[in-house]
Design a protein around this motif. Structure first.
Motif, short mmCIF file in Angstrom:
data_model
loop_
_atom_site.label_atom_id
_atom_site.label_comp_id
_atom_site.label_asym_id
_atom_site.label_seq_id
_atom_site.Cartn_x
_atom_site.Cartn_y
_atom_site.Cartn_z
N SER A 68 0.83 -1.19 0.00
CA SER A 68 0.00 0.00 0.00
C SER A 68 0.87 1.25 0.00
O SER A 68 1.94 1.29 0.61
CB SER A 68 -0.92 0.00 1.23
N HIS A 82 -0.43 4.31 0.99
CA HIS A 82 -1.00 5.29 1.91
C HIS A 82 -0.01 5.60 3.04
O HIS A 82 0.85 4.77 3.40
CB HIS A 82 -2.32 4.79 2.48
N GLN A 120 -7.14 -0.29 3.04
CA GLN A 120 -6.88 -0.76 1.69
C GLN A 120 -6.54 -2.24 1.67
O GLN A 120 -7.04 -3.00 0.82
CB GLN A 120 -5.73 0.04 1.06
N ASN A 133 -4.51 11.08 -2.28
CA ASN A 133 -4.66 9.80 -3.00
C ASN A 133 -3.67 9.70 -4.15
O ASN A 133 -3.12 8.62 -4.40
CB ASN A 133 -6.08 9.65 -3.51
N LYS A 156 -5.46 4.11 6.83
CA LYS A 156 -5.64 4.01 5.37
C LYS A 156 -5.00 2.73 4.83
O LYS A 156 -5.57 2.04 3.97
CB LYS A 156 -5.01 5.23 4.71
N GLU A 176 -8.94 -5.08 -0.24
CA GLU A 176 -8.41 -5.95 -1.30
C GLU A 176 -8.40 -7.41 -0.86
O GLU A 176 -8.67 -8.30 -1.68
CB GLU A 176 -7.00 -5.49 -1.68
#
Length: 603
Positions: free
Chosen positions: A97, A99, A108, A305, A104, A112
């Motif tokens: 990830s 992030h 994520q 993002n 966050k 997923e």
């Protein structure tokens, strides 16, 4: 008071734990957190445990399996099931990830992982319904266990068929240093190309990060929101890790170097279109044309993002560069070793000491690897013979003879020494089969971000990925080993076979597996022997080591083959000279500093 079997089991677990900790600590990079190291130690330790536990289980088997072994198998099975399908995939998604905040990253990875599990659940549900209608039973848990083991069994069949041929071929090649040097020359070209691509992937990502940080939208977001400033600082800190590369890699950052290699630069149009700042530029143009001042205040979460997307790409590019460096370093080390052997073979012996050294480094070494190659050929032949005779109603497996004498004897009647010797004897064929499977898995990941590297250069993502597949295959591997010498036909049962009895639920991979598995393993072995396997790997886009070397067969002209060999040799020789010059300059600077310190003290 512990029994002899329990004492042996505890001693094996203690030794296994110590070796696993040492191995993980020796290959994990400094960036791998302590938690990830503990997770990998537990995963690999449970994976190795099957290789030690199954021979002991077979030796202690009979009409009444040992309760301690049975409990151990239950703990290992459900622990590895949780690790392989839930914990390790979640950890890999978390590590990949981009992030910047823990919540966050966690969200994520959770999203997923849930998507993957839902897909797995739907697929399993479909197969469960089909099998339930076929078998006229609705026992869901045995069917799910059988389906999970079936996936690993397919991987075992493919990787075992490759390893049974590739490992003897490798050992025989190591007995001939000149032949191995040619292979190293060809691999060095691919390794150098991987370095170039890794550097340019990193450079492209850095350029896009610089463009984003210099944009007006990012500047406004930084001024208005502290979260954006924090993410910016974190992104810059990660980018600074590879801001200055070693001289070998820093020279590859220029476009001139890439063009001299004949590489094709990435198309600027598509790069600009796919750039994270493209939408900002497009939005800015629409703002200027419409003079709508309200659109200038872009949501700062969109900026974060975009930074997270680039952060994930940056981490992947840095990881790819580290793997490329480790791979090239490994090839360079192999070149030095085999080039030294060839040099010793060609030079004349001027003294008895030199003759003795030449005899030990060349002749004895060649005999040793040649003997290991012949031994591995014999082991591969025995495994293939055992697999091919699996379908017969009687036992012709040479490995089955190891336990045939003890089949009529209960575990309580066997002496401790007999159990120990029998367990050790059964460990050798199982270890050889395991080496063939896991070594083949490492060859598949050779030129990828999931490659395991020595000298503390393995990333957390690579450790987690290999652990995930490592433990998925251990139970199917043991199941194939039991079927290979028909243990349950005459020798009663084991704790492992009772646990894996659900495999009979799936017709193809249960009782019918003894018919199809030998044909599939034999097919993949023949394909590997005739280099069909690496050609298929090339077609599907896998950078397999053998697939790269197929280039020799495709070169019709000897001049083209010689050019590839000469370019690889020149590359490695040049790199060795640069390392020697760097070491010489470093030693000269140290000596100069020592002289200055000594002179200062004298004054």
């Amino acid at each position: 008071m512990l029994s002899a079997s329990e004492t042996l089991l505890l001693s094996s677990c203690a030794l296994l734990s110590a070796l696993t900790v040492y191995w993980i600590r020796s290959i994990a990079s400094s960036s791998v957190s302590s938690f990830m190291q503990i997770l990998c130690i537990a995963s690999y330790g449970l994976g190795f445990a099957g290789v030690l536990l199954l021979p002991l289980d077979i030796s202690l088997g009979g009409s009444n399996p040992n309760s301690a072994i049975q409990l151990s198998w239950m703990i290992i099975y459900w622990s590895t099931l949780f690790l392989a399908w839930i914990a390790l995939p979640f950890a890999r998604q978390y590590l990949q990830s981009g992030h910047f905040f823990f919540r966050k990253k966690w969200k994520q990875a959770y999203d997923e992982s849930v998507q993957d599990l839902l897909l797995l659940f739907v697929t399993s549900a479909i197969f469960t319904v089909i099998l339930a209608l076929h078998l006229k039973t609705w026992r869901v848990l045995p069917i799910l266990m059988a389906l999970g083991n079936t996936y690993g069994l397919m991987l075992v069949v493919v990787l075992l068929g490759y390893g049974l041929v590739a490992i003897p071929r490798m050992l025989m090649r190591w007995a001939r240093p000149r032949e191995e040097l040619k292979r190293i020359y060809l691999l060095s070209n691919k390794a150098d190309e991987w370095l170039f691509d890794a550097v340019w992937e990193l450079q492209d990502t850095e350029d896009e990060i610089d463009s984003l940080l210099a944009s007006a939208n990012h500047t406004r977001a930084v001024q208005n929101h502290s979260d954006v400033q924090y993410c910016t600082d974190e992104l810059i800190a990660v980018k600074a890790k590879t801001l200055v590369l070693p001289p070998l890699l820093q020279s590859k950052r220029t476009k001139n170097v890439r063009s001299r290699r004949g590489s094709t630069a990435r198309p600027t149009a598509s790069a600009a279109t796919s750039s994270p700042t493209h939408k900002f530029a497009k939005l800015k143009k629409s703002e200027e044309s419409s003079d709508d001042l309200e659109r200038l205040d872009i949501d700062h979460r969109e900026v974060i993002n975009e930074m997270a997307t680039l952060h994930a790409r940056l981490k992947k590019a840095q990881n790819n560069l580290d793997n490329a460096r480790a791979n090239f370093s490994n090839i360079l080390s192999r070149y030095k070793s085999f080039a030294r052997l060839v040099e010793i073979e060609t030079q004349a012996s001027s003294s008895i000491l030199a003759s003795t050294k030449k005899f030990g480094r060349t002749i004895l070494r060649g005999v040793m690897f040649h003997s290991l190659g012949v031994l591995s050929i014999g082991m591969s032949a025995l495994v293939l013979w055992s697999e091919c005779t699996m379908m017969l109603p009687f036992n012709l497996s040479p490995f089955g003879f190891l336990v045939q004498d003890g089949c009529e004897t209960e575990a309580q009647e066997k002496s401790d020494l007999y159990i120990f010797i029998e367990s050790i004897s059964l460990s050798f064929p199982l270890m050889y089969i395991s080496i063939c499977v896991y070594w083949s898995l490492m060859k598949v990941t050779l030129f990828t971000n999931f490659k395991l590297n020595g000298n503390k250069m393995s990333s957390a993502v690579a450790l987690v990925f290999n652990a995930q597949y490592f433990i998925r295959m251990q139970f199917p591997l043991g199941y194939n080993f039991l079927l290979m010498f028909k243990y349950n036909d005459k020798c009663g049962t084991t704790a492992f076979s009772k646990l894996m009895s659900n495999m009979d639920t799936v017709p193809f991979f249960g009782t019918g597996f003894s018919l199809y598995a030998p044909l599939m393993i034999l097919l993949f072995s023949v394909m590997t022997y005739f280099n069909v396997y690496p050609r298929l790997a090339t077609l599907v886009g896998m950078d397999h080591e053998d697939a790269i070397l197929i280039a020799l067969d495709k070169c019709e002209a000897e001049d083209e083959v010689g050019e590839k060999l000469r370019s690889g040799e020149a590359l490695l020789v040049h790199q060795c000279q640069k390392e020697n010059d760097t070491a010489y300059n470093h030693n000269t600077e140290e000596e100069s500093g020592i002289e200055q310190i000594s002179f200062g003290r004298f004054v």
